[in-house]
Scaffold this active site. Structure first.
Site, short mmCIF file in Angstrom:
data_model
loop_
_atom_site.label_atom_id
_atom_site.label_comp_id
_atom_site.label_asym_id
_atom_site.label_seq_id
_atom_site.Cartn_x
_atom_site.Cartn_y
_atom_site.Cartn_z
N ARG A 63 -7.89 40.57 -66.48
CA ARG A 63 -7.13 39.58 -67.25
C ARG A 63 -8.07 38.67 -68.05
O ARG A 63 -7.83 37.47 -68.20
CB ARG A 63 -6.24 38.74 -66.33
CG ARG A 63 -5.24 39.54 -65.54
CD ARG A 63 -4.23 40.25 -66.44
NE ARG A 63 -3.27 40.99 -65.62
CZ ARG A 63 -3.44 42.25 -65.21
NH1 ARG A 63 -4.53 42.91 -65.58
NH2 ARG A 63 -2.54 42.86 -64.48
N SER A 105 4.31 37.55 -64.78
CA SER A 105 3.47 37.11 -63.66
C SER A 105 2.78 35.80 -64.02
O SER A 105 2.06 35.74 -65.01
CB SER A 105 2.43 38.18 -63.34
OG SER A 105 3.05 39.38 -62.95
N GLU A 137 -2.05 32.44 -64.89
CA GLU A 137 -2.32 33.48 -65.89
C GLU A 137 -1.97 33.06 -67.31
O GLU A 137 -2.75 33.27 -68.22
CB GLU A 137 -1.58 34.77 -65.51
CG GLU A 137 -1.99 35.96 -66.33
CD GLU A 137 -1.48 37.27 -65.75
OE1 GLU A 137 -1.00 38.11 -66.54
OE2 GLU A 137 -1.54 37.47 -64.53
#
Length: 339
Positions: free
Chosen positions: A166, A239, A335
């Site tokens: 990520r 998410s 995130e």
């Protein structure tokens, strides 16, 4: 075509959380010329330029004192095709899932595990998006980006992008690069990735013994639709926390106390834990405080039940982070980009 700049535009329709804040200035760009005009317009107005893709990886906590630029350039091209391997280029404004479906419709495999991820092609390398055992970097060939500092248009190879979990150069140097188009290396005979999550089980339930890439995509779309709410119905950014990487010793201690711990050993000796499992185990699944909540089916997803502010959603996230540290000794990283 000249850039059109508007003032005081609501961003509610342009972020998947559906948070209602305003951009001081707003514009849409479909090519490099309009992007350069936007940079100049921001300088003239003495505000930053904020580039917006699909707004699916964003939590807005206040009105945005910037010129918000939405990338709307579209187009997909086949650059090379030897009968088995193909090279594809897509403009930054292409919706990601539509692009994945186009590749599968052409018989090109490789991106099927990344089906139904919200956002745009241009935003996909920033987070090195990933799902079900595949990351964008696995099919990445290169990209073209504009350097805001120098005005130079630069080509990036896989190695140049510093992809990690990520993460990428573009996230590390946030605000410097504007991604214009992205290139992918796909194949008509790409190996399928079926062993992460319930993908293989879902295909077996459907009686599919020799799945195609399109079969895998459909299975993943069904799984994601069951677990993840549609942002058009219930505001969310997918998410909300990264799956944390922890030392093997900590994972072993947690496993001794929790036999059902979801953990994935990594090549470097660390262990990736399922953030959703931690949050669920701590009792947060389905929690609601006003209109800010945790999804009832997926503890990893924070949701806006209607009129939650970005500050309320962020406050809930911070309470969850503190609780997970206290219970498990594990730090969760948010995130989405928080503005």
């Amino acid at each position: 075509m000249s850039l059109v700049v508007q003032s005081g535009v609501s961003l509610k329709a342009y972020n998947t959380f559906g948070v209602d804040v305003a951009a001081r200035y707003w514009a849409e760009a479909s090519d490099v010329q309009q992007i350069r005009q936007a940079l100049e317009a921001a300088r003239e107005r003495q505000v930053p330029l904020l580039v917006l893709g699909g707004g699916s990886n964003l939590l807005l906590t206040a009105d945005v004192e910037a010129l918000v630029l939405r990338m709307v350039g579209r187009g997909i091209r086949v650059l090379a095709d030897d009968g088995e391997h193909v090279q594809i280029e897509a403009e930054a404004g292409e919706p990601w899932h539509d692009f994945v479906l186009w590749t599968l419709g052409q018989g090109f495999g490789g991106l099927e595990n990344l089906s139904l991820i919200p956002g745009t092609v241009g935003a996909s390398p920033v987070q090195n998006i990933g799902a079900y055992g595949v990351e964008l970097k696995d099919c990445f060939l290169g990209l073209t980006a504009l350097d805001r500092q120098s005005g130079e248009v630069r080509e990036f190879s896989l190695q140049d992008c510093a992809f990690a979990y990520r993460d990428s150069l573009f996230k590390q140097q946030s605000g410097r690069w504007i991604i214009l188009r992205v290139r992918f290396a796909l194949s008509r005979n790409a190996p399928l990735h079926l062993d992460y999550g319930p993908v293989r089980q879902r295909l077996a339930e459907q009686g599919i013994e020799a799945p195609s890439a399109l079969d895998v995509s459909r299975a993943i779309c069904a799984i994601r639709s069951e677990k993840l709410p549609d942002p058009a119905v219930l505001g969310n950014a997918g998410s909300f926390f990264k799956n944390p990487l922890v030392p093997a010793e900590l994972a072993q201690r947690l496993q001794a106390d929790h036999a059902d711990l979801v953990a994935y050993p990594q090549a470097d000796g660390q262990v990736k834990l399922a953030a959703g499992w931690l949050i669920d185990k701590a009792g947060w699944k389905g929690y609601r405080d006003g209109d800010a909540g945790v999804h009832r089916l997926q503890a990893l997803v924070l949701v806006n039940h209607g009129n939650a502010t970005g500050q309320q959603l962020l406050g809930l996230a911070q309470r969850i982070q503190a609780d997970i540290v206290e219970r498990f000794g594990v730090s969760l990283e948010i995130e989405p980009n928080v503005l």
